[in-house]
Design an enzyme around this catalytic site. Structure first.
Site, PDB file in Angstrom:
ATOM      1  N   ASN A   1      -3.311   4.592 -24.759  1.00 54.36           N
ATOM      2  CA  ASN A   1      -2.706   4.730 -23.429  1.00 54.36           C
ATOM      3  C   ASN A   1      -2.979   3.499 -22.563  1.00 54.36           C
ATOM      4  OD1 ASN A   1      -1.316   7.470 -23.037  1.00 54.36           O
ATOM      5  ND2 ASN A   1      -3.176   7.955 -24.202  1.00 54.36           N
TER       6      ASN A   1
ATOM      7  N   ARG B   1     -16.236  11.739 -20.455  1.00 51.48           N
ATOM      8  CA  ARG B   1     -17.386  12.140 -19.643  1.00 51.48           C
ATOM      9  C   ARG B   1     -16.887  12.790 -18.348  1.00 51.48           C
ATOM     10  NH1 ARG B   1     -19.360  11.796 -23.710  1.00 51.48           N
ATOM     11  NH2 ARG B   1     -21.142  10.602 -24.443  1.00 51.48           N
ATOM     12  N   ILE B   2     -17.555  13.882 -17.959  1.00 51.73           N
ATOM     13  CA  ILE B   2     -17.157  14.581 -16.728  1.00 51.73           C
ATOM     14  C   ILE B   2     -17.727  13.830 -15.521  1.00 51.73           C
ATOM     15  CG2 ILE B   2     -17.383  16.750 -15.445  1.00 51.73           C
ATOM     16  CD1 ILE B   2     -17.581  18.160 -18.181  1.00 51.73           C
TER      17      ILE B   2
ATOM     18  N   HIS C   1      -4.105  14.686 -19.750  1.00 48.36           N
ATOM     19  CA  HIS C   1      -4.615  15.855 -20.473  1.00 48.36           C
ATOM     20  C   HIS C   1      -3.570  16.343 -21.475  1.00 48.36           C
ATOM     21  CE1 HIS C   1      -6.969  19.268 -21.453  1.00 48.36           C
ATOM     22  NE2 HIS C   1      -6.027  20.113 -21.067  1.00 48.36           N
TER      23      HIS C   1
ATOM     24  N   VAL D   1     -12.824  20.659 -14.248  1.00 48.44           N
ATOM     25  CA  VAL D   1     -12.281  19.877 -15.371  1.00 48.44           C
ATOM     26  C   VAL D   1     -10.849  20.309 -15.707  1.00 48.44           C
ATOM     27  CG1 VAL D   1     -12.604  19.331 -17.824  1.00 48.44           C
ATOM     28  CG2 VAL D   1     -14.574  19.482 -16.287  1.00 48.44           C
ATOM     29  N   ASP D   2      -9.952  19.318 -15.827  1.00 50.18           N
ATOM     30  CA  ASP D   2      -8.541  19.538 -16.205  1.00 50.18           C
ATOM     31  C   ASP D   2      -7.880  20.569 -15.288  1.00 50.18           C
ATOM     32  OD1 ASP D   2      -9.021  17.781 -18.314  1.00 50.18           O
ATOM     33  OD2 ASP D   2      -9.585  19.388 -19.670  1.00 50.18           O
TER      34      ASP D   2
HETATM   35  C1  GRF Z   1      -5.086  11.246 -25.105  1.00 46.96           C
HETATM   36  O1  GRF Z   1      -4.395  12.063 -26.005  1.00 46.96           O
HETATM   37  C2  GRF Z   1      -5.378  12.018 -23.833  1.00 46.96           C
HETATM   38  O2  GRF Z   1      -4.518  13.074 -23.595  1.00 46.96           O
HETATM   39  C3  GRF Z   1      -6.765  12.549 -24.054  1.00 46.96           C
HETATM   40  O3  GRF Z   1      -7.403  11.552 -24.821  1.00 46.96           O
HETATM   41  C4  GRF Z   1      -6.445  10.869 -25.615  1.00 46.96           C
HETATM   42  C5  GRF Z   1      -6.710   9.389 -25.501  1.00 46.96           C
HETATM   43  O4  GRF Z   1      -5.971   8.649 -26.417  1.00 46.96           O
HETATM   44  N1  GRF Z   1      -7.413  12.809 -22.794  1.00 46.96           N
HETATM   45  P1  GRF Z   1      -6.049   7.065 -26.459  1.00 46.96           P
HETATM   46  O5  GRF Z   1      -7.528   6.681 -26.533  1.00 46.96           O
HETATM   47  O6  GRF Z   1      -5.382   6.549 -25.212  1.00 46.96           O
HETATM   48  O7  GRF Z   1      -5.322   6.656 -27.706  1.00 46.96           O
END
Ligand code: GRF
Length: 235
Positions: free
Chosen positions: A23, A106-107, A124, A176-177
């Site tokens: 990401n 980590r939270i 998420h 969380v989330d």
């Molecule tokens: C993603 O699928 C996100 O939804 C979750 O952790 C994953 C991270 O993926 N919170 P990357 O490290 O960006 O490939």
């Protein structure tokens, strides 16, 4: 944190991660291909020294820092941890405007988050209701499904035997989330899906969503930081 300047000053992002960083890569690619004008990644932080995301950052000459964090823990409600104090110093040193949690495992505590109201977002891999709270979500076809929070949300969706799950970008709150949604998209569960195959398809969606979310944050009409969480309507 610096104030947001809508036109001249770029939006300065920090990306926090713990692993692969695909990401982060989506954001880097969008910035380099001019799909996110006025946005810069000024800092990448990982609690894991072996996170591939750190390598991705370095390949693109972005400041990449390993911040030792220790084991996952339940954060204190009343004061920041030493880890969070160190992270805060880094974020201020790099004059970060927004913090993107992209696979950050980590939270973060309420006192930490209070320093950056409406300036921390998370990815998420499940569908969250608009305000982030509640235990059910209604999909586009009208089916009510459970809300999966915490670890291995794709696995939880498979175990529940549902047909549709998805990914959500939301503001981070101490629960969380469970923060207000910025954008999200459904992903169909296919017959024979494994946790890995499903998560991979979700990631393709996430790479689009994270860019869309940052674009929204960088727009004048998305500046909602002074509103209470339940007034957010930007979906
Ligand atoms: C993603 O699928 C996100 O939804 C979750 O952790 C994953 C991270 O993926 N919170 P990357 O490290 O960006 O490939």
């Amino acid at each position: 944190m610096s104030d947001i300047n809508m036109s001249e000053t770029p939006l300065r992002l920090a990306v926090l991660l713990s692993g692969n960083g695909s990401n982060l890569q989506a954001l880097i690619d969008a910035i380099e291909s001019k799909q996110l004008p006025g946005v810069e990644i000024v800092l990448v932080v990982s609690n894991n020294p072996n996170a591939y995301g750190l390598q991705r950052a370095l390949k693109h000459a972005l400041p990449a820092i390993y911040l030792p964090w220790g084991p996952a823990n339940v954060p204190q409600k009343t004061e920041m941890s030493e880890n969070e104090t160190r992270l805060t110093s880094l974020l201020r040193l790099f004059q970060v405007d927004f913090i993107v949690l992209a696979g950050w495992m980590r939270i973060l505590s309420a006192p930490f988050l209070e320093q950056f109201p409406r300036r921390v977002i998370n990815l998420h891999p499940a569908l969250l209701p608009n305000d982030g709270t509640g235990s059910t979500y209604t999909t586009k076809d009208g089916t009510e499904i459970p809300v999966f929070r915490g670890l291995r949300a794709a696995r939880q969706a498979l175990d529940a035997g549902i047909k549709v799950t998805g990914s959500t970008i939301h503001y981070v709150t101490p629960e969380v989330d469970a923060g207000p949604v910025i954008c999200r998209e459904e992903v169909a569960i296919e017959q024979g899906d494994t946790e890995e195959s499903l998560h991979e398809r979700m990631k393709v969606v996430e790479h689009r969503l994270i860019v869309e979310a940052v674009r929204k944050l960088n727009r004048r009409d998305a500046i909602t930081e002074h509103l209470p969480y339940d007034k957010i309507t930007e979906h």
